[in-house]
Design a protein around this motif. Structure first.
Motif, short mmCIF file in Angstrom:
data_model
loop_
_atom_site.label_atom_id
_atom_site.label_comp_id
_atom_site.label_asym_id
_atom_site.label_seq_id
_atom_site.Cartn_x
_atom_site.Cartn_y
_atom_site.Cartn_z
N LYS A 178 0.83 -1.20 0.00
CA LYS A 178 0.00 0.00 0.00
C LYS A 178 0.87 1.26 0.00
CE LYS A 178 -4.06 1.93 2.36
NZ LYS A 178 -3.54 3.29 2.61
N GLU A 179 1.99 1.16 0.68
CA GLU A 179 2.91 2.30 0.71
C GLU A 179 3.46 2.61 -0.69
OE1 GLU A 179 2.06 0.97 4.53
OE2 GLU A 179 2.90 -0.23 2.88
N GLU A 180 3.68 1.53 -1.48
CA GLU A 180 4.23 1.73 -2.82
C GLU A 180 3.18 2.24 -3.80
OE1 GLU A 180 7.74 -1.65 -3.07
OE2 GLU A 180 5.66 -2.29 -3.18
N THR A 181 1.95 1.70 -3.69
CA THR A 181 0.90 2.09 -4.65
C THR A 181 0.16 3.34 -4.23
OG1 THR A 181 -0.81 0.77 -3.57
CG2 THR A 181 0.54 -0.34 -5.26
N GLY A 182 0.18 3.64 -2.94
CA GLY A 182 -0.58 4.77 -2.43
C GLY A 182 -2.04 4.45 -2.18
N SER A 183 -2.47 3.20 -2.48
CA SER A 183 -3.89 2.88 -2.31
C SER A 183 -4.16 1.47 -1.79
CB SER A 183 -4.65 3.06 -3.63
OG SER A 183 -4.05 2.27 -4.65
N VAL A 184 -3.43 0.46 -2.30
CA VAL A 184 -3.79 -0.93 -1.97
C VAL A 184 -2.54 -1.81 -1.88
CG1 VAL A 184 -6.09 -0.89 -3.01
CG2 VAL A 184 -4.10 -1.44 -4.43
N ASN A 185 -2.68 -2.93 -1.16
CA ASN A 185 -1.73 -4.02 -1.24
C ASN A 185 -2.14 -4.94 -2.38
OD1 ASN A 185 -0.07 -3.48 1.15
ND2 ASN A 185 -1.93 -3.95 2.31
N ILE A 186 -1.19 -5.46 -3.15
CA ILE A 186 -1.48 -6.37 -4.26
C ILE A 186 -0.57 -7.59 -4.13
CG2 ILE A 186 -1.53 -6.70 -6.76
CD1 ILE A 186 -1.96 -3.69 -7.05
N GLY A 187 -1.20 -8.75 -4.00
CA GLY A 187 -0.43 -9.97 -3.82
C GLY A 187 -0.38 -10.82 -5.06
N GLN A 188 0.55 -11.78 -5.05
CA GLN A 188 0.65 -12.76 -6.13
C GLN A 188 0.95 -14.12 -5.52
OE1 GLN A 188 4.20 -12.80 -8.58
NE2 GLN A 188 5.26 -11.42 -7.16
N MET A 189 0.66 -15.18 -6.28
CA MET A 189 1.01 -16.51 -5.81
C MET A 189 1.44 -17.37 -6.97
SD MET A 189 -2.65 -18.32 -4.95
CE MET A 189 -3.90 -18.59 -6.23
#
Length: 209
Positions: free
Chosen positions: A32-43
């Protein structure tokens, strides 16, 4: 009111997998700190790690892929059967099954998602014709496979396939009493896939209350 019981293996980064198969891994692509809005995960994962279903394409190159399998197979009344007193599961142990299309076997294998077993109970291929005779369409097990992990000819996979019975593997049933339940174990619609992870859950039916 009865609550849903989770019988799925949690997907964790230390989840055991078939030797040599792709391990499960989850990580954050962006915070979220990087995007300014959300956390985005991958698997990344094998389709056969954790609780999962096999599509016929898994063991037959001409078989159905995951998105083509009838979803009704994975939803409905299911019978949990305790066969934990043996390491060799034979047809006569399932002879009392009646009026149910989904059967889940609680075997002698302890539920330990973080350790791949050195050996698993033997599920005799001869159970397949009996289950077909009983009207069963889905067989679930609390093991990583219905065949020995080192098997190349997969006799029980093919015996079930020949009888039109689908396969659900790596369930967590140590905390579940034998009896009748409502089952939901929906696979993802992964086009062309040989299987899919599922979130498998049970709810006791009125007969059990």
């Amino acid at each position: 009111m009865s609550k849903w019981i989770d019988i799925s293996q949690p997907l964790t980064n230390d989840l055991a997998q078939f030797p040599g198969d792709t391990p499960f891994n989850f990580s954050l692509t962006y915070t979220k700190e990087e995007t300014g809005s959300v956390n985005i995960g991958q698997m990344t994962t094998s389709l056969h790690g954790g609780t999962h279903v096999d599509a016929p394409f898994h063991y037959d190159s001409n078989g159905q892929t995951m998105e083509k399998v009838d979803l009704d197979i994975y939803i409905g009344k299911a019978l949990v059967v305790d066969v934990s007193d043996t390491d060799s599961i034979l047809p006569e142990m399932l002879a009392t099954i009646d009026n149910v299309e989904r059967v889940l076997l609680r075997t002698s294998l302890p539920n330990n998602p973080k350790r791949f077993p050195e050996a698993i109970p033997n599920l005799n291929p001869a159970v397949a014709p009996l289950l077909k005779e009983k009207g069963v369409k889905l067989l679930g097990v609390d093991m990583p496979s219905v065949d020995a992990p080192d098997s190349k000819d997969l006799p029980t996979h093919h015996a079930l396939y020949e009888q039109g019975i689908y396969i659900l593997e790596n369930l967590m049933l140590d905390h579940v009493k034998p009896g009748l339940y409502e089952l939901i174990a929906l696979p993802l619609a992964i086009e062309g896939a040989d299987g899919s992870p599922v979130r498998a859950v049970l709810k006791p039916l009125a007969e059990e209350e």
